[in-house]
Design a protein around this motif. Structure first.
Motif, short mmCIF file in Angstrom:
data_model
loop_
_atom_site.label_atom_id
_atom_site.label_comp_id
_atom_site.label_asym_id
_atom_site.label_seq_id
_atom_site.Cartn_x
_atom_site.Cartn_y
_atom_site.Cartn_z
N GLY A 79 0.92 -1.06 -0.07
CA GLY A 79 -0.01 0.06 -0.01
C GLY A 79 0.88 1.16 -0.05
N THR A 80 0.74 2.10 1.06
CA THR A 80 1.45 3.47 0.87
C THR A 80 2.47 3.15 2.15
OG1 THR A 80 0.20 4.27 2.89
CG2 THR A 80 -0.67 4.87 0.58
N LYS A 81 2.65 1.94 2.45
CA LYS A 81 3.82 1.60 3.58
C LYS A 81 5.06 0.98 3.02
CE LYS A 81 0.87 2.00 7.40
NZ LYS A 81 -0.13 1.28 8.61
N LYS A 82 6.04 0.72 3.79
CA LYS A 82 7.02 -0.05 3.19
C LYS A 82 7.31 -1.04 4.50
CE LYS A 82 10.12 1.88 -0.09
NZ LYS A 82 9.79 3.06 -0.92
N ILE A 83 7.82 -2.14 4.08
CA ILE A 83 8.13 -3.21 4.93
C ILE A 83 9.42 -2.93 5.59
CG2 ILE A 83 8.89 -5.71 5.02
CD1 ILE A 83 6.88 -6.26 2.97
N GLY A 84 9.59 -2.87 6.88
CA GLY A 84 10.90 -2.67 7.47
C GLY A 84 11.06 -4.03 8.27
N VAL A 85 12.16 -4.83 8.13
CA VAL A 85 12.48 -5.82 8.90
C VAL A 85 13.12 -5.37 10.20
CG1 VAL A 85 13.67 -8.15 8.98
CG2 VAL A 85 12.46 -7.41 7.00
N VAL A 86 12.61 -5.71 11.36
CA VAL A 86 12.97 -5.43 12.49
C VAL A 86 13.94 -6.69 13.37
CG1 VAL A 86 11.74 -3.05 12.78
CG2 VAL A 86 10.97 -5.65 13.62
N SER A 87 13.49 -7.74 13.15
CA SER A 87 14.18 -8.82 13.94
C SER A 87 14.24 -10.03 12.84
CB SER A 87 13.55 -9.00 15.06
OG SER A 87 13.62 -10.20 15.73
N VAL A 88 15.24 -10.98 12.82
CA VAL A 88 15.44 -12.17 11.90
C VAL A 88 15.92 -13.27 12.69
CG1 VAL A 88 15.86 -13.15 9.70
CG2 VAL A 88 15.32 -10.63 9.96
N THR A 89 15.34 -14.50 12.53
CA THR A 89 16.02 -15.72 13.06
C THR A 89 15.66 -16.66 11.74
OG1 THR A 89 14.28 -17.00 14.17
CG2 THR A 89 15.50 -15.38 15.57
N PRO A 90 16.40 -17.73 11.78
CA PRO A 90 16.05 -18.77 10.56
C PRO A 90 14.62 -19.24 10.48
CG PRO A 90 18.15 -19.26 11.33
CD PRO A 90 17.86 -18.43 12.55
N GLY A 91 14.14 -19.21 11.92
CA GLY A 91 12.64 -19.60 11.79
C GLY A 91 11.59 -18.44 12.10
N SER A 92 12.09 -17.45 12.10
CA SER A 92 11.19 -16.25 12.59
C SER A 92 11.52 -14.95 11.90
CB SER A 92 10.85 -16.18 13.98
OG SER A 92 12.00 -15.36 14.49
N VAL A 93 10.60 -14.40 11.39
CA VAL A 93 10.86 -12.84 10.94
C VAL A 93 9.94 -11.86 11.39
CG1 VAL A 93 10.97 -11.21 8.79
CG2 VAL A 93 11.45 -13.75 8.51
N GLU A 94 10.22 -10.73 11.97
CA GLU A 94 9.44 -9.52 12.49
C GLU A 94 9.58 -8.49 11.49
OE1 GLU A 94 8.69 -6.96 16.53
OE2 GLU A 94 9.29 -8.99 16.71
N ILE A 95 8.35 -8.17 11.03
CA ILE A 95 8.05 -6.71 10.11
C ILE A 95 7.42 -5.76 10.72
CG2 ILE A 95 6.97 -6.05 8.05
CD1 ILE A 95 7.83 -9.10 7.04
N ARG A 96 7.71 -4.56 10.48
CA ARG A 96 6.98 -3.41 10.87
C ARG A 96 6.51 -2.75 9.72
NH1 ARG A 96 5.14 -0.71 15.01
NH2 ARG A 96 4.89 1.56 14.99
N LEU A 97 5.35 -2.30 9.27
CA LEU A 97 4.91 -1.39 8.24
C LEU A 97 4.99 -0.01 8.50
CD1 LEU A 97 1.88 -3.44 6.73
CD2 LEU A 97 4.38 -3.56 6.01
N GLU A 98 5.64 0.80 7.69
CA GLU A 98 6.00 2.03 8.01
C GLU A 98 5.89 3.09 6.95
OE1 GLU A 98 7.85 2.90 11.38
OE2 GLU A 98 9.35 1.77 11.47
#
Length: 104
Positions: free
Chosen positions: A85-104
Motif C-alpha cells: 500500500g502506502t507503507k514499506k516493509i521494515g524488517v526489525v528482527s530475524v532468525t532462521p525460523g522467524s521474521v518480525e516486520i513493521r509496516l511504516e
C-alpha cells in the motif's frame, strides 16, 4: 530387509533436512487488514514460497505461518523495503525460523 528400511528412513530424513519445507513465523506490526492482503499478495514472488496461513490478527499485529524452502534470513532479505500500500516493509528482527516486520 532391515538395511533397505534404514536406507529409506535416512533418505526421507535427508530430504526433510536438506530440501524440505520450513515453517517460518512472521509477525507483522502496524498493519490494517487491507495491508495484510497486500503483504500476502507479495509472497508468491519470494523464492521458495509455498503457502501462508494467518494465525491471528489483533490490534494491528498479525502472525502468519509461512511455508517456504528458504529460511527466515533469505525471506527477510527479499521482503525488506518492499511497498505494501502506502507503507514499506521494515524488517526489525530475524532468525532462521522467524521474521518480525513493521509496516511504516
Amino acid at each position: 530387509s532391515e538395511r533397505k528400511l534404514l536406507a529409506q528412513v535416512v533418505q526421507d530424513w535427508r530430504k526433510k533436512v536438506i530440501g524440505g519445507d520450513r515453517q517460518i513465523a512472521v509477525t507483522i506490526r502496524n498493519a490494517t487488514l487491507g495491508e495484510l492482503k497486500g503483504f500476502v499478495a507479495l509472497l508468491p514472488g519470494v523464492t521458495g514460497y509455498k503457502s501462508a496461513t494467518r494465525r491471528e490478527f489483533t490490534a494491528g499485529v498479525a502472525v502468519y505461518e509461512i511455508t517456504c524452502k528458504n529460511d527466515g534470513n533469505s525471506m527477510a532479505e527479499e521482503l525488506d523495503g518492499k511497498a505494501v500500500g502506502t507503507k514499506k516493509i521494515g524488517v526489525v528482527s530475524v532468525t532462521p525460523g522467524s521474521v518480525e516486520i513493521r509496516l511504516e
